[in-house]
Design a protein around this motif. Structure first.
Motif, mmCIF file in Angstrom:
data_model
loop_
_atom_site.group_PDB
_atom_site.id
_atom_site.type_symbol
_atom_site.label_atom_id
_atom_site.label_comp_id
_atom_site.label_asym_id
_atom_site.label_seq_id
_atom_site.Cartn_x
_atom_site.Cartn_y
_atom_site.Cartn_z
ATOM 1 N N ALA A 39 0.823 -1.209 0.000
ATOM 2 C CA ALA A 39 0.000 0.000 0.000
ATOM 3 C C ALA A 39 0.856 1.258 0.000
ATOM 4 N N TYR A 40 2.085 1.142 0.479
ATOM 5 C CA TYR A 40 3.017 2.268 0.455
ATOM 6 C C TYR A 40 3.317 2.655 -0.991
ATOM 7 N N PHE A 41 3.368 1.647 -1.868
ATOM 8 C CA PHE A 41 3.714 1.882 -3.263
ATOM 9 C C PHE A 41 2.490 2.000 -4.173
ATOM 10 N N TYR A 42 1.380 1.354 -3.790
ATOM 11 C CA TYR A 42 0.157 1.440 -4.588
ATOM 12 C C TYR A 42 -1.018 1.584 -3.637
ATOM 13 N N PRO A 43 -1.478 2.817 -3.382
ATOM 14 C CA PRO A 43 -2.472 3.092 -2.335
ATOM 15 C C PRO A 43 -3.724 2.222 -2.356
ATOM 16 N N PRO A 44 -4.334 1.930 -3.521
ATOM 17 C CA PRO A 44 -5.581 1.144 -3.485
ATOM 18 C C PRO A 44 -5.444 -0.255 -2.904
ATOM 19 N N ASP A 45 -4.221 -0.724 -2.681
ATOM 20 C CA ASP A 45 -4.053 -2.065 -2.134
ATOM 21 C C ASP A 45 -4.643 -2.206 -0.734
ATOM 22 N N TYR A 46 -4.690 -1.079 0.024
ATOM 23 C CA TYR A 46 -5.167 -1.219 1.405
ATOM 24 C C TYR A 46 -5.450 0.156 2.007
ATOM 25 N N GLY A 47 -6.521 0.253 2.773
ATOM 26 C CA GLY A 47 -6.809 1.457 3.554
ATOM 27 C C GLY A 47 -6.952 2.708 2.732
ATOM 28 N N PHE A 48 -7.667 2.608 1.591
ATOM 29 C CA PHE A 48 -7.718 3.752 0.680
ATOM 30 C C PHE A 48 -9.105 3.806 0.045
ATOM 31 N N ALA A 49 -10.045 4.447 0.723
ATOM 32 C CA ALA A 49 -11.414 4.453 0.220
ATOM 33 C C ALA A 49 -12.105 5.804 0.341
ATOM 34 N N THR A 50 -11.627 6.675 1.225
ATOM 35 C CA THR A 50 -12.337 7.918 1.503
ATOM 36 C C THR A 50 -11.659 9.117 0.843
ATOM 37 N N LEU A 51 -12.354 10.233 0.853
ATOM 38 C CA LEU A 51 -11.804 11.475 0.309
ATOM 39 C C LEU A 51 -10.546 11.889 1.073
ATOM 40 N N GLY A 52 -10.550 11.699 2.401
ATOM 41 C CA GLY A 52 -9.380 12.049 3.197
ATOM 42 C C GLY A 52 -8.147 11.264 2.784
ATOM 43 N N ASP A 53 -8.324 9.989 2.447
ATOM 44 C CA ASP A 53 -7.195 9.170 1.998
ATOM 45 C C ASP A 53 -6.622 9.734 0.702
ATOM 46 N N MET A 54 -7.499 10.104 -0.223
ATOM 47 C CA MET A 54 -7.050 10.618 -1.509
ATOM 48 C C MET A 54 -6.367 11.979 -1.358
ATOM 49 N N VAL A 55 -6.917 12.823 -0.491
ATOM 50 C CA VAL A 55 -6.314 14.141 -0.266
ATOM 51 C C VAL A 55 -4.906 13.996 0.304
ATOM 52 N N MET A 56 -4.754 13.113 1.297
ATOM 53 C CA MET A 56 -3.439 12.954 1.914
ATOM 54 C C MET A 56 -2.448 12.313 0.947
ATOM 55 N N TRP A 57 -2.916 11.377 0.115
ATOM 56 C CA TRP A 57 -2.011 10.828 -0.898
ATOM 57 C C TRP A 57 -1.560 11.935 -1.844
ATOM 58 N N ALA A 58 -2.521 12.733 -2.329
ATOM 59 C CA ALA A 58 -2.194 13.777 -3.296
ATOM 60 C C ALA A 58 -1.218 14.796 -2.713
ATOM 61 N N LEU A 59 -1.442 15.224 -1.474
ATOM 62 C CA LEU A 59 -0.553 16.217 -0.860
ATOM 63 C C LEU A 59 0.854 15.664 -0.669
ATOM 64 N N ASN A 60 0.932 14.426 -0.208
ATOM 65 C CA ASN A 60 2.255 13.819 -0.040
ATOM 66 C C ASN A 60 2.942 13.618 -1.384
ATOM 67 N N PHE A 61 2.190 13.191 -2.391
ATOM 68 C CA PHE A 61 2.790 12.989 -3.710
ATOM 69 C C PHE A 61 3.276 14.303 -4.297
ATOM 70 N N ILE A 62 2.474 15.356 -4.165
ATOM 71 C CA ILE A 62 2.840 16.639 -4.764
ATOM 72 C C ILE A 62 4.035 17.280 -4.066
ATOM 73 N N PHE A 63 4.075 17.208 -2.740
ATOM 74 C CA PHE A 63 5.075 17.984 -2.001
ATOM 75 C C PHE A 63 6.209 17.158 -1.378
ATOM 76 N N VAL A 64 6.010 15.871 -1.138
ATOM 77 C CA VAL A 64 6.946 15.145 -0.273
ATOM 78 C C VAL A 64 7.623 13.963 -0.945
ATOM 79 N N ASP A 65 6.862 13.061 -1.513
ATOM 80 C CA ASP A 65 7.380 11.766 -1.965
ATOM 81 C C ASP A 65 8.698 11.881 -2.717
ATOM 82 N N GLY A 66 9.704 11.167 -2.248
ATOM 83 C CA GLY A 66 10.983 11.090 -2.938
ATOM 84 C C GLY A 66 11.886 12.273 -2.710
ATOM 85 N N ARG A 67 11.333 13.471 -2.631
ATOM 86 C CA ARG A 67 12.166 14.660 -2.525
ATOM 87 C C ARG A 67 12.824 14.825 -1.166
ATOM 88 N N PHE A 68 12.092 14.534 -0.081
ATOM 89 C CA PHE A 68 12.690 14.707 1.244
ATOM 90 C C PHE A 68 13.670 13.583 1.562
#
Length: 404
Positions: A39-68
């Motif tokens: 799920a760390y690499f592909y969110p829909p695998d687990y714990g990913f169903a609500t708007l909050g999950d999608m928002v947090m994935w998007a924010l982390n992907f846009i600002f954090v993932d890989g860069r820090f």
């Protein structure tokens, strides 16, 4: 331009950037700590169903993932030069200081990996750091060109693979194949849940499923780690990470790197969300092409941090987090152990992606509170002291001595 600080003095900008980096890393690592690895690499695998999950994935992907993580690797390379230069200035041989440090770091990393968490980065740093020693005396330009060559070699190969895959017409999975994949994922989730019964159970699971992973990380993504370390050496030697460049240069670098980086990630996130995380869209846009922006984003965030936090109370707190970054990094895993292992909180797999991120702000606050409090009383963070003592095979002075 002189880039080496006097012995026993801190370079404030390095500490500030390192503190920001270790805090940013936890924003994504919390997912790897609290749910199944895939799920760390592909969110829909687990714990990913609500708007909050999608928002947090998007924010982390846009600002954090890989860069820090990349920024942390850059700073590791810079610190390597700093430690070796100071050792030589003190009359010691650089390799006699460097290799015991890497050996001790490897020991910490292996304990971290086998007993607590699959996402350990310390082992990779230690092993690649031993290789990076061969480059430590090169000039900034040579280091930069070598790093660029390594980036092109690794990322170019990944991009070529992405292009080839996109041109292939793969048949859709049959219902039977889909059911097999779901069954395989369910089995993996159950096994990882059992592995979180205790550190001993985690050790048994790890030895059974991936006993050589820390060492295999070197040929797998060690090229990127090495390139980032060499980039860090170049940025430190040039004075960039020390904050000695003109302010207008930092403004330009931040603009030239962060604007295209953020633009790509915003467009990619929108495309992935619109495609409902279809793998044909997700894999190239999230798992492959963003690698080109890892060093770009790391440089941009470093420049932005230098512009925003040269001084002030918040800068001092970030610097304290950076001085205790080793302790903060491992203590995040200990927090995860207390929350997610069965003998403590037992919450592994019970929280969604969005719910897991709610853990992040309190941990950030804890870092900003305890780090300056600790350093007002002690010379090093607790694990920094242990690393230093183990590297030198001698207990180091711990208590801070008040000025007369």
């Amino acid at each position: 331009m002189a880039t080496t600080a006097p012995p026993n003095t801190r370079i404030e900008t390095l500490d500030i950037i390192r503190g920001i980096a270790v805090m940013g890393i936890f924003s994504v690592n919390v997912v790897g700590l609290g749910m199944v690895e895939s799920a760390y690499f592909y969110p829909p695998d687990y714990g990913f169903a609500t708007l909050g999950d999608m928002v947090m994935w998007a924010l982390n992907f846009i600002f954090v993932d890989g860069r820090f993580r990349s920024l942390f690797s850059v700073l590791f390379g810079a610190s390597m030069v700093l430690v070796i230069d100071r050792a030589v200035a003190a009359g010691r041989k650089g390799w006699k200081v460097h290799f015991p440090r890497m050996a001790a770091l490897l020991a910490f990393g292996l304990v971290h990996f086998y007993f607590l968490w699959w996402g350990d980065i310390l082992s990779n740093y230690a092993l690649v750091g031993m290789i990076a020693y061969m480059f430590v005396r090169l000039k900034p330009k040579t280091l930069t060109l070598t790093a660029a060559g390594l980036f092109i070699f690794m990322y170019g190969g990944m991009t070529a693979g992405t292009i080839v895959q996109s041109t292939q017409n793969r048949p859709a999975l049959t219902a039977e194949q889909t059911a097999e994949n779901e069954q395989r994922l369910a089995l993996r989730i159950e096994r990882e849940r059992e592995a979180h019964a205790s550190p001993a159970a985690h050790l048994n699971f790890t030895l059974e499923t991936q006993p050589l992973r820390p060492f295999l990380s070197v040929p797998q993504y060690g090229i990127e780690t090495l390139a980032l370390m060499l980039l860090g050496m170049a940025l430190y030697k040039s004075g960039f990470l020390s904050g000695t460049w003109a302010q207008r240069d930092y403004v330009r670098i931040a603009a030239y790197t962060l604007v295209p980086m953020l633009l790509y990630h915003v467009l990619a996130a929108a495309a992935v969300l619109n495609a409902d995380f279809a793998r044909a869209v997700f894999t190239p846009l999230v798992r492959m092409l963003p690698f080109w922006f890892h060093p770009v984003g790391a440089i941009g965030y470093a420049a932005l941090a230098i512009l925003l936090f040269r001084s002030g109370a918040l800068a001092d707190r970030f610097a304290a987090v950076g001085r205790t970054a080793f302790s903060n990094y491992l203590c995040c895993t200990l927090v995860g152990m207390l929350l997610f292992f069965d003998f403590a909180g037992g919450l592994w797999g019970d929280l969604s992606r969005g719910q897991l991120w709610l853990i992040v702000p309190p941990v950030w606050a804890l870092m900003l509170l305890w780090s300056p409090w600790w350093l007002a009383r002690y010379r090093y963070g607790p694990l920094e002291w242990a690393w230093r003592s183990l590297s030198r095979w001698e207990l180091q002075p711990m208590r801070e001595v008040a000025a007369a």
